[in-house]
Write an enzyme that holds these catalytic residues in place. Structure first.
Site, PDB file in Angstrom:
ATOM      1  N   GLU A  49      -9.595  -2.039   5.439  1.00  0.00           N
ATOM      2  CA  GLU A  49     -10.272  -1.760   6.705  1.00  0.00           C
ATOM      3  C   GLU A  49     -11.570  -2.563   6.816  1.00  0.00           C
ATOM      4  O   GLU A  49     -12.062  -3.093   5.807  1.00  0.00           O
ATOM      5  CB  GLU A  49     -10.560  -0.254   6.792  1.00  0.00           C
TER       6      GLU A  49
ATOM      7  N   ASP B 198       0.821  -1.214   0.000  1.00  0.00           N
ATOM      8  CA  ASP B 198       0.000   0.000   0.000  1.00  0.00           C
ATOM      9  C   ASP B 198       0.855   1.264   0.000  1.00  0.00           C
ATOM     10  O   ASP B 198       2.077   1.202   0.165  1.00  0.00           O
ATOM     11  CB  ASP B 198      -0.955  -0.010   1.209  1.00  0.00           C
TER      12      ASP B 198
ATOM     13  N   ASP C 251      -7.544  -3.265  14.230  1.00  0.00           N
ATOM     14  CA  ASP C 251      -8.905  -3.660  13.862  1.00  0.00           C
ATOM     15  C   ASP C 251      -8.913  -4.888  12.940  1.00  0.00           C
ATOM     16  O   ASP C 251      -9.921  -5.207  12.331  1.00  0.00           O
ATOM     17  CB  ASP C 251      -9.652  -2.478  13.218  1.00  0.00           C
TER      18      ASP C 251
ATOM     19  N   HIS D 175      -7.108  -5.373  10.157  1.00  0.00           N
ATOM     20  CA  HIS D 175      -6.932  -5.163   8.715  1.00  0.00           C
ATOM     21  C   HIS D 175      -5.576  -5.673   8.224  1.00  0.00           C
ATOM     22  O   HIS D 175      -4.619  -5.748   8.992  1.00  0.00           O
ATOM     23  CB  HIS D 175      -7.123  -3.690   8.329  1.00  0.00           C
TER      24      HIS D 175
HETATM   25  C1  GLP Z   1      -0.729   0.030   8.598  1.00  0.00           C
HETATM   26  C2  GLP Z   1      -0.285  -0.738   7.371  1.00  0.00           C
HETATM   27  C3  GLP Z   1      -0.439  -2.237   7.588  1.00  0.00           C
HETATM   28  C4  GLP Z   1       0.237  -2.614   8.899  1.00  0.00           C
HETATM   29  C5  GLP Z   1      -0.445  -1.917  10.038  1.00  0.00           C
HETATM   30  C6  GLP Z   1       0.127  -2.270  11.393  1.00  0.00           C
HETATM   31  O1  GLP Z   1      -2.097   0.142   8.647  1.00  0.00           O
HETATM   32  N1  GLP Z   1      -1.005  -0.379   6.190  1.00  0.00           N
HETATM   33  O2  GLP Z   1       0.136  -2.930   6.493  1.00  0.00           O
HETATM   34  O3  GLP Z   1       0.174  -4.006   9.069  1.00  0.00           O
HETATM   35  O4  GLP Z   1      -0.296  -0.516   9.827  1.00  0.00           O
HETATM   36  O5  GLP Z   1       1.238  -1.479  11.675  1.00  0.00           O
HETATM   37  P1  GLP Z   1       2.271  -1.715  12.841  1.00  0.00           P
HETATM   38  O6  GLP Z   1       3.174  -2.804  12.392  1.00  0.00           O
HETATM   39  O7  GLP Z   1       2.990  -0.399  12.963  1.00  0.00           O
HETATM   40  O8  GLP Z   1       1.505  -2.084  14.051  1.00  0.00           O
END
Ligand code: GLP
Length: 261
Positions: A142, A66, A135, A137
Site C-alpha cells: 500500500e 500475498d 491506489d 499498489h
Molecule cells: C488486491 C491484490 C492485488 C490486486 C488488487 C487488484 O489488492 N492484493 O494483488 O492486484 O487487489 O484487484 P482486482 O484485480 O480485483 O482489481
C-alpha cells in the site's frame, strides 16, 4: 516499460495467457509468481483451457504474491482457495509445487523469511504476474511501503478493502491485513507482466507509467525494472498522455518482425 493497449478485458486475458503458455512450453520448469483479484481470473480460465488442450503445466513451480492475515487456507475467501479453484486444480498444477503464504502463522517474521528462502531455493521467480490496486499498489504494498521492502505483514488500506468488499459481501468482512511479497521481492523477478482492466484503474495506470517514482504509488517502482510489460484495455489506458506513442510502438514492433509477444 513496454506498454500494450488492447481492446478489452478478453484481449488482455488472451495476451497474458498466450505469453504464459509460450513461456511454459519453452521452459517447462518455469517459476511463476502469481496474483489474485478479479483481473487475472480470465487469464487463468484461458490457461486452464490451454492445459486441457495439451499445455503441460505439471512441472511449473508457483509463488503467490500475498495472502490475507488470520484467514485459514481452507476458508473460501483465502487466496489459497482462490488459486486452487481458478488455476491450480483445474489446470493440473501439483499443489506441492505451489506456494502461498500461511495467513494463520503464529510467527510472521519466520513465515515471511521462509517464503523468501523458498523463492531463492527455486532459483528466483522467472515471471511475475501482477494486477494493480486503485491506489497504485502491487501485491498488498500500500502507499507508504518502502520500495526496498521484503515479504512482510501489511495493513490493508481502506480504499483497497472497499474494492475487495464485493468478494466478501461487505467491507466489514474484508480482513484488515495481509502478508505480502515486498516491492524489492517483486522487482527481483526476471520478467514482470502487469494487467490492468477498466476505467477505475486509469489514474493508477497513468501514475505508474508516466508519474514520478514514489512510495505513494508502489507500482511506479516497476519503472526501475528492465523487463516489465503492462497490458491494459482501452478504459484503463484513457489517462495516458503518450497513448499514441505506445500504440505506434506496438505496430512498428510487428512491422519490424520483432513479434507481438
Ligand atoms: C488486491 C491484490 C492485488 C490486486 C488488487 C487488484 O489488492 N492484493 O494483488 O492486484 O487487489 O484487484 P482486482 O484485480 O480485483 O482489481
Amino acid at each position: 516499460m513496454r506498454v500494450v493497449i488492447v481492446e478489452d478485458a478478453e484481449q488482455v486475458a488472451e495476451w497474458a495467457s498466450a505469453r504464459i503458455a509460450e513461456l511454459v512450453t519453452r521452459q517447462p520448469k518455469v517459476v511463476l509468481g502469481l496474483a489474485t483479484g478479479g483481473t487475472p481470473v480470465q487469464t487463468y480460465r484461458k490457461l486452464v483451457e490451454r492445459s486441457r488442450a495439451g499445455l503441460d503445466v505439471s512441472q511449473v513451480t508457483t509463488f503467490n504474491l500475498d495472502e490475507y492475515f488470520r484467514v485459514a487456507a481452507t476458508e473460501p475467501h483465502s487466496y489459497r482457495s482462490f488459486m486452487n479453484e481458478h488455476l491450480f486444480i483445474p489446470a493440473g498444477i501439483p499443489l506441492a509445487q505451489t506456494h502461498v503464504l500461511d495467513g494463520m502463522t503464529t510467527d510472521v517474521g519466520g513465515e515471511c523469511r521462509s517464503f523468501e528462502a523458498k523463492i531463492q531455493r527455486a532459483g528466483g521467480i522467472d515471471f511475475q504476474l501482477l494486477g494493480i490496486g486503485r491506489d497504485g499498489h502491487i501485491g498488498f504494498n500500500e502507499p507508504g511501503s518502502s520500495l526496498s521492502s521484503r515479504t512482510r505483514w501489511m495493513l490493508i488500506a481502506e480504499e483497497t478493502r472497499e474494492d475487495n468488499a464485493v468478494y466478501f459481501g461487505g467491507i466489514d468482512r474484508v480482513p484488515c491485513s495481509a502478508l505480502t511479497m515486498g516491492v524489492a521481492t517483486i522487482l527481483e523477478s526476471r520478467q514482470i507482466l502487469l494487467l490492468a482492466v477498466g476505467a477505475k484503474k486509469a489514474d493508477a495506470v497513468a501514475a505508474m507509467i508516466e508519474g514520478p517514482v514514489t512510495n505513494q504509488v508502489t507500482a511506479t517502482a516497476l519503472q526501475h525494472h528492465s523487463n516489465t510489460i503492462v497490458v491494459m484495455d482501452q478504459d484503463a489506458a484513457k489517462k495516458l498522455t503518450r497513448r499514441r506513442y505506445y500504440q505506434e510502438s506496438e505496430v512498428r514492433r510487428v512491422e519490424f518482425g520483432l513479434g507481438s509477444y
